[in-house]
Design a protein around this motif. Structure first.
Motif, PDB file in Angstrom:
ATOM      1  N   PRO A   1       6.405  21.578  68.798  1.00 34.80           N
ATOM      2  CA  PRO A   1       6.467  22.656  69.791  1.00 34.80           C
ATOM      3  C   PRO A   1       5.355  22.468  70.824  1.00 34.80           C
ATOM      4  N   GLU A   2       5.570  22.929  72.064  1.00 36.36           N
ATOM      5  CA  GLU A   2       4.569  22.691  73.105  1.00 36.36           C
ATOM      6  C   GLU A   2       3.213  23.305  72.757  1.00 36.36           C
ATOM      7  N   THR A   3       3.208  24.379  71.958  1.00 35.23           N
ATOM      8  CA  THR A   3       1.916  24.964  71.588  1.00 35.23           C
ATOM      9  C   THR A   3       1.072  23.946  70.818  1.00 35.23           C
ATOM     10  N   ARG A   4       1.704  23.212  69.913  1.00 36.19           N
ATOM     11  CA  ARG A   4       1.018  22.179  69.142  1.00 36.19           C
ATOM     12  C   ARG A   4       0.555  21.036  70.053  1.00 36.19           C
ATOM     13  N   VAL A   5       1.424  20.667  71.012  1.00 35.78           N
ATOM     14  CA  VAL A   5       1.111  19.549  71.907  1.00 35.78           C
ATOM     15  C   VAL A   5      -0.200  19.800  72.643  1.00 35.78           C
ATOM     16  N   PHE A   6      -0.402  21.050  73.058  1.00 37.69           N
ATOM     17  CA  PHE A   6      -1.603  21.344  73.824  1.00 37.69           C
ATOM     18  C   PHE A   6      -2.790  21.721  72.947  1.00 37.69           C
ATOM     19  N   ALA A   7      -2.553  22.021  71.672  1.00 36.19           N
ATOM     20  CA  ALA A   7      -3.654  22.417  70.799  1.00 36.19           C
ATOM     21  C   ALA A   7      -4.285  21.210  70.115  1.00 36.19           C
ATOM     22  N   ASP A   8      -3.556  20.110  70.001  1.00 34.55           N
ATOM     23  CA  ASP A   8      -4.048  18.958  69.259  1.00 34.55           C
ATOM     24  C   ASP A   8      -4.408  17.833  70.227  1.00 34.55           C
ATOM     25  N   PRO A   9      -5.711  17.507  70.322  1.00 30.04           N
ATOM     26  CA  PRO A   9      -6.132  16.492  71.300  1.00 30.04           C
ATOM     27  C   PRO A   9      -5.547  15.112  71.047  1.00 30.04           C
ATOM     28  N   PHE A  10      -4.963  14.895  69.868  1.00 25.05           N
ATOM     29  CA  PHE A  10      -4.296  13.622  69.587  1.00 25.05           C
ATOM     30  C   PHE A  10      -3.253  13.323  70.659  1.00 25.05           C
ATOM     31  N   PHE A  11      -2.467  14.334  71.001  1.00 25.63           N
ATOM     32  CA  PHE A  11      -1.383  14.109  71.957  1.00 25.63           C
ATOM     33  C   PHE A  11      -1.926  13.850  73.362  1.00 25.63           C
ATOM     34  N   ALA A  12      -2.990  14.561  73.731  1.00 18.96           N
ATOM     35  CA  ALA A  12      -3.597  14.339  75.042  1.00 18.96           C
ATOM     36  C   ALA A  12      -4.091  12.902  75.156  1.00 18.96           C
ATOM     37  N   LEU A  13      -4.686  12.403  74.077  1.00 19.01           N
ATOM     38  CA  LEU A  13      -5.195  11.030  74.100  1.00 19.01           C
ATOM     39  C   LEU A  13      -4.060  10.020  74.213  1.00 19.01           C
ATOM     40  N   GLN A  14      -3.008  10.238  73.446  1.00 17.51           N
ATOM     41  CA  GLN A  14      -1.889   9.309  73.501  1.00 17.51           C
ATOM     42  C   GLN A  14      -1.230   9.361  74.890  1.00 17.51           C
ATOM     43  N   LEU A  15      -1.104  10.559  75.435  1.00 15.11           N
ATOM     44  CA  LEU A  15      -0.531  10.700  76.774  1.00 15.11           C
ATOM     45  C   LEU A  15      -1.414  10.049  77.827  1.00 15.11           C
ATOM     46  N   ARG A  16      -2.731  10.085  77.613  1.00 10.09           N
ATOM     47  CA  ARG A  16      -3.629   9.456  78.589  1.00 10.09           C
ATOM     48  C   ARG A  16      -3.344   7.962  78.674  1.00 10.09           C
ATOM     49  N   GLY A  17      -3.190   7.333  77.510  1.00 10.63           N
ATOM     50  CA  GLY A  17      -2.882   5.903  77.504  1.00 10.63           C
ATOM     51  C   GLY A  17      -1.534   5.616  78.151  1.00 10.63           C
ATOM     52  N   ILE A  18      -0.557   6.446  77.828  1.00 11.63           N
ATOM     53  CA  ILE A  18       0.782   6.271  78.396  1.00 11.63           C
ATOM     54  C   ILE A  18       0.741   6.455  79.911  1.00 11.63           C
ATOM     55  N   SER A  19       0.066   7.518  80.338  1.00 16.83           N
ATOM     56  CA  SER A  19       0.023   7.850  81.765  1.00 16.83           C
ATOM     57  C   SER A  19      -0.631   6.734  82.574  1.00 16.83           C
ATOM     58  N   LYS A  20      -1.742   6.205  82.060  1.00 13.53           N
ATOM     59  CA  LYS A  20      -2.430   5.128  82.785  1.00 13.53           C
ATOM     60  C   LYS A  20      -1.515   3.923  82.964  1.00 13.53           C
ATOM     61  N   GLU A  21      -0.826   3.558  81.901  1.00 16.19           N
ATOM     62  CA  GLU A  21       0.011   2.362  81.962  1.00 16.19           C
ATOM     63  C   GLU A  21       1.215   2.575  82.891  1.00 16.19           C
ATOM     64  N   LEU A  22       1.846   3.734  82.783  1.00 16.52           N
ATOM     65  CA  LEU A  22       3.012   3.986  83.639  1.00 16.52           C
ATOM     66  C   LEU A  22       2.600   4.054  85.103  1.00 16.52           C
ATOM     67  N   THR A  23       1.488   4.759  85.365  1.00 16.87           N
ATOM     68  CA  THR A  23       1.036   4.892  86.750  1.00 16.87           C
ATOM     69  C   THR A  23       0.707   3.530  87.342  1.00 16.87           C
ATOM     70  N   ALA A  24       0.114   2.654  86.543  1.00 23.00           N
ATOM     71  CA  ALA A  24      -0.220   1.316  87.035  1.00 23.00           C
ATOM     72  C   ALA A  24       1.045   0.570  87.483  1.00 23.00           C
TER      73      ALA A  24
END
Lengths: 341, 341
Positions: free
Chosen positions: A75-98
């Motif tokens: 659920p989106e509440t979990r996505v924003f409460a657990d920094p694990f997802f933010a970290l994984q998204l950071r890696g994904i975002s950097k690669e896609l944006t590149a």
């Protein structure tokens, strides 16, 4: 694992479903013009045989939408409460944006929304999907397979044949857990407990296996089920103290649940690490560093896992004729020593 | 604000651009078949006149994609670090899910990626867009206007004519700031400072205006620019203590920067609220409650703002012939007293 040559073919699906090859192709590629009764037969045969369309193994060299979906099976509440997802998204975002590819995060309130996610994925809006935090009874893999878009999974797939039919990125959960428990045993601890993660996820199951590898005869009461959240860690720690007041060490399945366990230990008057040593998993900053005391933990490079998932999807990876683990990546882990153990 | 009847029409755009009505319609609706040189003329005329296509004012009754994009004009690192966005997304997600509409969050690394966001929005993947955290020099409003999808903004638009040409949801930033500063003055504080938000955002500018409404002759050195982050709050508080060691109260533009200010005050040996009283803005939980001491703050209902944005987009709102604020919503704020002031 499939034997060489055993990978199901389009022909095998057609034979199983009793339809033509062209019909299978149309269903698998999400094209219109197939009667629903036939489409259902094809999808059933696809699931039964574990057929993976070639598209899923292809690279995204021929991008159409310059967009990649990310689906987190929480659920989106979990996505924003657990920094694990933010970290994984950071890696994904950097690669896609590149690569000038748009990251499209599909949020949901819960599992009931996954069919809608499948419709979006198959609707011609994205070139591929990155999927993580799957739970064992989640229909998402079947839904995503039906959507027919190239996909990379985060975390070892748990369903039968999953490891051989999909690409994934994971860390060495079992080996990391072993190093944590060995460290505690090396400190002379003899009543080592384990707070598990959500056991319908392979990361939690693999870490529990690692715990049992080192302590095959461990008292069953020393294993308490958690769910990767701080509150779950608190509840599990309370149960452990009730059942085994003599517990002298805890390996928690992630840093968040370790942080919850630390709070309960403190409230119960136990000193960490003197009375009870604690080891986490993730090396999630700032959770691990700011814990009181700072957490000894098993480090995995979460951001890099995200980056690799995106790179794998964008670059594509040629699949060998007999698909095997070579298409997937399992990253090493490393014990990081701080004050808690 | 436009006068009645002064809203630019399709015809006015056609006349300004020197093209036919049909050409304007095609460009505005993102259809193919218009030479680029003409499309550029049309887009320029659209921007100069502040023309809003009817689609933007229409409801989404005739949904095509069952998907709504959310665009947050911040790098993804900020999106996941600031709980404000999680709260707004929670409200949006609940409302969209209740209507079985997929929330599509378009993440970016920075402003350079906004053109790509525009391409996605105009590419036929979503029925509308919810856009927030705009900065004044951000090209996003022009990009989104060009994309031709119905849009609701979070926060009062800052560009000329924006308030009259777009729908938005905001809280009463100026009134809330006034209540915070009046509260501090009511405690007998005479050297009241303000740590601003990012001043290229209307929420920050409006809160600064509210501060000046109450203290029109305030010492200019008592205003320090922040950026809505804890680190920005720390830096601003250090500057304030350097410039005005006699400061006895601080109104910070949000709770996160107030938390940063509290840390610097504690490190400098000031007692809160005895030596320096502090008021924040947002009532962001758990930030405000877990601050040391717990924060007196101006409450806005962030989740409800998100929900309202989504509801407004889904339901559509008939625009009056002379568009005015009636199409938008400004929610009240409320002072919440805790220990810091």
């Amino acid at each position: 694992m499939s034997e060489a040559g055993a990978r199901p073919t389009l022909e095998a699906v057609a034979a199983r479903a009793g339809v033509s090859r062209a019909t299978v192709s149309r269903v698998v590629n999400g094209e219109a013009g197939v009667r629903e009764v036939l489409a259902v037969k094809v999808r059933r045969a696809v699931d039964e045989l574990g057929y993976v369309p070639n598209r899923a193994a292809r690279s995204l060299v021929t991008r159409r939408y310059d967009a990649v979906a990310v689906v987190i099976a929480e659920p989106e509440t979990r996505v924003f409460a657990d920094p694990f997802f933010a970290l994984q998204l950071r890696g994904i975002s950097k690669e896609l944006t590149a690569h000038d590819v748009q990251l499209v995060l599909l949020l949901t309130e819960g599992r009931a929304d996954h069919a809608r996610v499948g419709r979006y994925l198959s609707g011609g809006h994205v070139d591929g999907a990155l999927v993580f935090s799957l739970h064992l009874d989640d229909p998402l893999p079947v839904i995503i397979n039906g959507a027919g878009v190239p996909t990379v999974f985060g975390g070892r797939p748990g369903w039968a044949g999953g490891e051989d039919s999909v690409r994934y990125v994971d860390c060495d959960n079992r080996g990391g857990a072993r190093s944590a428990v060995r460290h505690l045993a090396g400190l002379g601890r003899t009543r080592i407990a384990h707070i598990t993660g959500a056991l319908d996820q392979t990361s939690a199951a693999d870490r529990l296996d690692g715990f049992r590898d080192v302590l095959p005869g461990a008292d069953a009461r020393l294993v308490a089920e958690g769910d990767f959240t701080p509150a779950g860690g608190e509840r599990a720690m309370r149960r452990l103290l009730d059942r085994c007041p003599d517990v002298d060490a805890v390996f928690a399945a992630n840093d968040l649940s370790a942080a919850g366990a630390l709070r309960v230990l403190r409230a119960s008057g136990r000193r960490v690490p003197d009375d009870v040593a604690v080891v986490g998993f993730d090396d999630m900053l700032p959770v691990a560093e700011q814990a009181d005391p700072p957490l000894t933990t098993v480090r995995q490079d979460i951001e890099e896992m995200g980056r690799l998932m995106a790179a794998m999807l964008l670059r594509g990876q040629d699949r060998s004729p007999a698909p095997d683990h070579a298409a997937s990546v399992v990253l090493p882990t490393e014990l990081v020593r701080r004050d808690s153990a």
